[in-house]
Design an enzyme around this catalytic site. Structure first.
Site, short mmCIF file in Angstrom:
data_model
loop_
_atom_site.label_atom_id
_atom_site.label_comp_id
_atom_site.label_asym_id
_atom_site.label_seq_id
_atom_site.Cartn_x
_atom_site.Cartn_y
_atom_site.Cartn_z
N ASP A 27 53.30 17.50 -8.34
CA ASP A 27 54.57 17.49 -9.09
C ASP A 27 55.26 18.85 -9.27
O ASP A 27 55.77 19.15 -10.36
CB ASP A 27 54.36 16.87 -10.48
CG ASP A 27 54.00 15.39 -10.43
OD1 ASP A 27 53.88 14.84 -9.32
OD2 ASP A 27 53.84 14.78 -11.50
N LYS A 87 55.05 8.53 -7.48
CA LYS A 87 54.43 7.78 -8.59
C LYS A 87 55.39 7.64 -9.75
O LYS A 87 56.29 8.45 -9.93
CB LYS A 87 53.12 8.44 -9.00
CG LYS A 87 53.29 9.89 -9.35
CD LYS A 87 51.95 10.56 -9.54
CE LYS A 87 52.15 11.97 -10.00
NZ LYS A 87 52.97 12.10 -11.21
N CYS A 109 49.68 15.15 -15.48
CA CYS A 109 49.42 14.64 -14.13
C CYS A 109 48.25 15.32 -13.44
O CYS A 109 47.52 14.67 -12.70
CB CYS A 109 50.70 14.72 -13.30
SG CYS A 109 51.93 13.56 -13.93
C1 VGL Z 1 54.30 14.56 -15.92
C2 VGL Z 1 54.99 13.87 -17.98
C3 VGL Z 1 55.77 12.89 -17.43
C4 VGL Z 1 53.49 15.53 -15.10
C5 VGL Z 1 55.08 13.57 -15.33
O1 VGL Z 1 53.81 15.74 -13.92
O2 VGL Z 1 52.52 16.08 -15.65
N1 VGL Z 1 54.26 14.70 -17.24
N2 VGL Z 1 55.80 12.75 -16.10
#
Ligand code: VGL
Ligand code: ZN
Length: 204
Positions: free
Chosen positions: A8, A106, A151
């Site tokens: 991410d 995701k 994540c």
């Molecule tokens: C994430 C919160 C919401 C992350 C993704 O990548 O850690 N955190 N969506």
């Protein structure tokens, strides 16, 4: 066989983004150097439809960082982030994405969030990564990216649960830290058996 898992590293998780991780962008140079040291690179991309049930804005009476109970358990509510097709969902412009052989998206089902890159937050729906890794005989995953306490953490825990040897590169992850969630993430990952290393151990 080993692979690098890049979690991410997207505009919305970097300073200026909708759900900025403090100093999130500072890991990009070290992640790029690590990418050069791996033959197999896997990326994840948070990828939500508008109106996603993890967005506080979907409720009307909720604020970001409140918690709600959904069918699968408790869910933190976030500012709208990583909406499919937006700039915020794109990878950080300086991240080297050229070597990535697979990108796991995701959180694309409106009603289920997905922190882990192995299972959605119902802890049942697989993303397919486990099968991909097993077919490619990858046993060891070196994890970097954002955010350590969401994540990254859930990917590490589920990876161990799926039988992979999970490593986390401490100086190539950054966390959000909601009410001590960052310290708790390190405790949980270490308890489950993650191997904590520094980028220098790979880059030397
Ligand atoms: C994430 C919160 C919401 C992350 C993704 O990548 O850690 N955190 N969506
Ligand atoms: Zn998300």
């Amino acid at each position: 066989m080993k692979a690098l898992l890049v979690v991410d590293i997207q505009n919305d998780f970097c300073p200026g983004g909708a759900l900025a991780v403090p100093d999130g962008d500072t890991i990009v140079p070290v992640v790029n150097r690590l990418i050069n040291h791996f033959d197999t690179v896997i990326q994840t991309q948070d990828w939500h439809p508008a109106g996603h049930h993890s967005f506080a804005s979907s409720y009307g009476d909720k604020n970001p960082f409140d918690t709600v109970e959904l069918e699968y358990g408790s869910q933190v509510l976030w500012p709208d982030h990583c909406v499919q097709g937006t700039k915020g969902a794109e990878f950080h412009p300086e991240l080297n994405t050229l070597k990535s052989q697979v990108i796991i998206r995701k959180g694309f089902r409106k009603g289920i969030d997905s922190y882990s890159t192995f299972f959605e937050n119902d802890q049942k729906t697989p993303t397919g990564l486990s099968g991909y890794l097993k077919e490619r005989h990858i046993s060891d995953l070196y994890t970097v990216g954002l955010a350590t306490d969401f994540c990254v953490k859930w990917s590490v825990l589920d990876g161990i649960g799926e039988g992979f040897t999970m490593h986390i590169i401490e100086d190539a992850v950054k966390g959000i830290d909601l009410d001590g969630s960052l310290d708790q993430a390190w405790i949980d990952m270490k308890k489950k058996g993650v191997n904590v290393i520094q980028s220098g151990e790979i880059l030397s």
